[in-house]
Design an enzyme around this catalytic site. Structure first.
Site, mmCIF file in Angstrom:
data_model
loop_
_atom_site.group_PDB
_atom_site.id
_atom_site.type_symbol
_atom_site.label_atom_id
_atom_site.label_comp_id
_atom_site.label_asym_id
_atom_site.label_seq_id
_atom_site.Cartn_x
_atom_site.Cartn_y
_atom_site.Cartn_z
ATOM 1 N N GLU A 60 0.810 -1.210 0.000
ATOM 2 C CA GLU A 60 0.000 0.000 0.000
ATOM 3 C C GLU A 60 0.851 1.271 0.000
ATOM 4 O O GLU A 60 1.905 1.325 0.633
ATOM 5 C CB GLU A 60 -0.950 -0.018 1.192
ATOM 6 C CG GLU A 60 -1.904 -1.208 1.085
ATOM 7 C CD GLU A 60 -2.996 -1.204 2.137
ATOM 8 O OE1 GLU A 60 -4.089 -1.681 1.829
ATOM 9 O OE2 GLU A 60 -2.756 -0.739 3.259
ATOM 10 N N CYS B 59 3.724 8.500 -0.062
ATOM 11 C CA CYS B 59 4.075 7.772 1.164
ATOM 12 C C CYS B 59 4.248 6.308 0.747
ATOM 13 O O CYS B 59 3.295 5.647 0.332
ATOM 14 C CB CYS B 59 2.951 7.949 2.174
ATOM 15 S SG CYS B 59 3.188 7.011 3.669
ATOM 16 N N CYS C 182 5.715 -5.955 9.034
ATOM 17 C CA CYS C 182 6.842 -5.382 9.777
ATOM 18 C C CYS C 182 7.098 -6.258 10.987
ATOM 19 O O CYS C 182 6.160 -6.741 11.618
ATOM 20 C CB CYS C 182 6.512 -3.955 10.211
ATOM 21 S SG CYS C 182 7.844 -3.172 11.158
ATOM 22 N N CYS D 293 4.847 -2.970 16.843
ATOM 23 C CA CYS D 293 4.274 -1.909 17.687
ATOM 24 C C CYS D 293 2.780 -2.194 17.856
ATOM 25 O O CYS D 293 2.100 -2.510 16.873
ATOM 26 C CB CYS D 293 4.486 -0.539 17.046
ATOM 27 S SG CYS D 293 6.223 -0.250 16.671
ATOM 28 N N CYS E 288 -0.112 -0.500 15.708
ATOM 29 C CA CYS E 288 0.096 -0.364 14.263
ATOM 30 C C CYS E 288 -0.480 -1.543 13.481
ATOM 31 O O CYS E 288 -0.200 -2.708 13.786
ATOM 32 C CB CYS E 288 1.595 -0.232 13.995
ATOM 33 S SG CYS E 288 2.007 -0.264 12.244
ATOM 34 N N SER F 293 11.230 7.473 7.911
ATOM 35 C CA SER F 293 10.777 7.357 9.288
ATOM 36 C C SER F 293 11.243 6.019 9.859
ATOM 37 O O SER F 293 11.183 4.996 9.184
ATOM 38 C CB SER F 293 9.250 7.435 9.311
ATOM 39 O OG SER F 293 8.757 7.207 10.603
ATOM 40 N N SER G 247 10.062 7.706 15.321
ATOM 41 C CA SER G 247 8.773 7.516 15.987
ATOM 42 C C SER G 247 9.002 7.355 17.484
ATOM 43 O O SER G 247 9.259 6.254 17.974
ATOM 44 C CB SER G 247 8.067 6.281 15.415
ATOM 45 O OG SER G 247 7.799 6.492 14.058
ATOM 46 N N ASN H 133 -4.976 6.521 15.437
ATOM 47 C CA ASN H 133 -6.080 5.969 14.673
ATOM 48 C C ASN H 133 -6.356 4.615 15.306
ATOM 49 O O ASN H 133 -5.590 3.673 15.099
ATOM 50 C CB ASN H 133 -5.623 5.799 13.222
ATOM 51 C CG ASN H 133 -6.719 6.163 12.263
ATOM 52 O OD1 ASN H 133 -7.896 6.056 12.577
ATOM 53 N ND2 ASN H 133 -6.319 6.596 11.091
ATOM 54 N N CYS I 24 -0.631 7.692 6.294
ATOM 55 C CA CYS I 24 0.608 6.909 6.312
ATOM 56 C C CYS I 24 0.742 6.181 7.639
ATOM 57 O O CYS I 24 0.321 6.659 8.668
ATOM 58 C CB CYS I 24 1.808 7.837 6.210
ATOM 59 S SG CYS I 24 2.012 8.576 4.634
HETATM 60 N N1 SAH Z 1 8.238 1.861 10.578
HETATM 61 C C1 SAH Z 1 8.371 3.268 10.495
HETATM 62 C C2 SAH Z 1 7.531 3.908 9.408
HETATM 63 C C3 SAH Z 1 6.142 3.428 9.222
HETATM 64 S S1 SAH Z 1 4.984 3.889 10.432
HETATM 65 C C4 SAH Z 1 8.089 3.911 11.829
HETATM 66 O O1 SAH Z 1 7.542 3.251 12.713
HETATM 67 O O2 SAH Z 1 8.467 5.068 11.996
HETATM 68 C C5 SAH Z 1 4.775 5.646 10.150
HETATM 69 C C6 SAH Z 1 4.202 6.374 11.354
HETATM 70 O O3 SAH Z 1 2.842 5.991 11.613
HETATM 71 C C7 SAH Z 1 4.983 6.114 12.635
HETATM 72 O O4 SAH Z 1 5.303 7.315 13.267
HETATM 73 C C8 SAH Z 1 3.998 5.315 13.478
HETATM 74 O O5 SAH Z 1 4.230 5.533 14.855
HETATM 75 C C9 SAH Z 1 2.657 5.854 13.009
HETATM 76 N N2 SAH Z 1 1.522 4.977 13.277
HETATM 77 C C10 SAH Z 1 1.476 3.633 13.182
HETATM 78 N N3 SAH Z 1 0.244 3.178 13.537
HETATM 79 C C11 SAH Z 1 -0.500 4.258 13.851
HETATM 80 C C12 SAH Z 1 -1.852 4.448 14.289
HETATM 81 N N4 SAH Z 1 -2.671 3.420 14.483
HETATM 82 N N5 SAH Z 1 -2.288 5.707 14.511
HETATM 83 C C13 SAH Z 1 -1.460 6.764 14.314
HETATM 84 N N6 SAH Z 1 -0.180 6.642 13.898
HETATM 85 C C14 SAH Z 1 0.309 5.408 13.669
HETATM 86 FE FE1 SF4 Z 2 6.663 -1.382 12.073
HETATM 87 FE FE2 SF4 Z 2 6.567 1.296 12.114
HETATM 88 FE FE3 SF4 Z 2 4.347 -0.177 12.422
HETATM 89 FE FE4 SF4 Z 2 6.142 -0.143 14.363
HETATM 90 S S1 SF4 Z 2 4.955 1.626 13.631
HETATM 91 S S2 SF4 Z 2 5.136 -1.968 13.569
HETATM 92 S S3 SF4 Z 2 8.026 -0.025 13.210
HETATM 93 S S4 SF4 Z 2 5.605 -0.074 10.621
#
Ligand code: SAH
Ligand code: SF4
Length: 354
Positions: free
Chosen positions: A94, A107, A114, A118, A121, A197, A220, A296, A339
């Site tokens: 995506e 983006c 991944c 986290c 996510c 990021s 992050s 989100n 994103c």
């Molecule tokens: N793996 C990298 C980049 C992808 S995530 C990283 O973690 O930085 C891009 C951004 O989206 C990150 O800052 C992450 O913390 C944020 N993110 C992930 N899931 C989210 C959610 N459910 N709501 C808001 N931000 C989110």
């Molecule tokens: Fe991976 Fe970034 Fe999602 Fe964490 S926030 S699981 S590092 S994509």
């Protein structure tokens, strides 16, 4: 014979590859433009090239584009989500196009799933499936440019690696794709218009510094204490907040570019009074930015996003403490397209028919 994917060839090996086919060096430059700038789907489209060369390339390499499975346009016209089909597994890669004035930001995803897990996510919930190839990373960019061109719009101006996965954990393919985006003869997108990021893979940031690309870095942070960050982002046990602040300072010292700390605001958890004090203790007095992203929430999760009022209050309080902060505009909410919130759904027989 399985053909090699042409767009997996590192750009700096292109001349060698063309010479190995018995062709003159200068052809490499021409082919590069056809493949990346004119975005051909088949070598036969290169109509100013000798037929024998086109055939030789076709015999050895595949240059076809990623297949677009879905395009979802947001109601307000400010975001478009793309689902590119991953042929062998049926997963979707995506990407999101964000439209803001003259800016067209892509983006881009760098992995399928991944491995960093986290808890908030969607991509993390998929687990790690595999790294995307250079062909697939570049392919998302080319597919979005095709879309823009079909709308008589101008092409991508900015790139953020904030889609699915950790680009810095797929370093070689990430670098290979950057070489295409930044090449002066192709898209010539400068480091100032590219951001990667990371969840905080410190050694990869060190490696990025060695490459001297001068692209923007976003970390992050998402929490103000190691105790809480441990529970949200397992990678914190390896690279805790202090190590992130240290590498951000180094990044600024070496590149002159202030790091952005992304901060997912989880109501009652990461936006407390204690958080304000801790953030200013960690980040006060050094050039950086905190980008607040309202959570989100995902289905089945106990975590909630902030109300507009509590988000605004947290933001104001950070400013009062001298921290440069911004609130990420939530574009494309209706298409679940922001994103970092990409789920990479797996196709099944039903939805592949559409
Ligand atoms: N793996 C990298 C980049 C992808 S995530 C990283 O973690 O930085 C891009 C951004 O989206 C990150 O800052 C992450 O913390 C944020 N993110 C992930 N899931 C989210 C959610 N459910 N709501 C808001 N931000 C989110
Ligand atoms: Fe991976 Fe970034 Fe999602 Fe964490 S926030 S699981 S590092 S994509």
């Amino acid at each position: 014979m399985i053909k090699l994917r042409f767009k997996n060839i590192p750009l700096n090996e292109l001349t060698k590859t063309i010479e190995s086919l018995g062709e003159k060096k200068f052809r490499a430059e021409q082919i590069k433009k056809w493949v990346y700038q004119k975005r051909i789907n088949d070598f036969s489209e290169m109509n100013n090239m000798p037929k024998a060369l086109r055939e030789k390339l076709s015999e050895n390499y595949a240059v076809d584009k990623l297949v677009i499975h879905t395009i979802l346009e947001s109601k307000h016209g400010d975001a478009v989500k793309f689902g590119f089909q991953c042929i062998e597994s049926g997963h979707l890669m995506e990407s999101v196009l964000l439209i803001d004035g003259d800016r067209r930001t892509a983006c881009i995803s760098s992995q399928l799933g991944c491995g960093l897990g986290c808890v908030f996510c969607e991509t993390g919930k998929m687990g790690f499936l595999r790294n995307l190839t250079q062909d697939e990373i570049v392919g998302q960019f080319l597919g979005i440019n095709d879309y823009l061109e079909s709308r008589n719009d101008h092409l991508i101006t900015n790139i953020v690696f904030m889609g699915m996965g950790e680009a810095l954990s797929n370093f070689d393919n990430f670098l290979g794709a950057l070489a295409v985006f930044m090449d002066e003869d192709i898209y010539n997108i400068g480091g100032r218009r590219i951001t990667v990021s990371t969840a905080g893979v410190v050694p990869s940031v060190e490696r990025l510094l060695k490459e001297k690309l001068n692209i923007g870095l976003a970390i992050s942070l998402n929490s103000y204490s190691n105790e809480i960050r441990d529970t949200l982002m397992p990678i914190n046990r390896k690279y805790p907040i202090e190590s992130l602040v240290e590498i951000a300072k180094k990044y600024y010292a070496v590149t002159g570019r202030p790091v952005t700390f992304e901060y997912v605001v989880i109501d009652g958890k990461t936006n407390t009074a204690e958080a304000l004090n801790a953030i200013s203790a960690y980040l006060g007095g050094f050039p950086c930015k905190v980008n607040l992203i309202p959570l989100n929430p995902s289905s089945g999760s106990m975590l909630c996003g902030p109300t507009d009022m509590s988000l605004e209050k947290f933001y104001e309080e950070l400013l009062c403490r001298g921290i440069t902060a911004t609130i990420r505009k939530s574009r494309g909410q209706d298409i679940w397209g922001a994103c970092g919130q990409l789920a990479g759904k797996k196709l099944n027989n039903e939805n592949t028919k559409s």
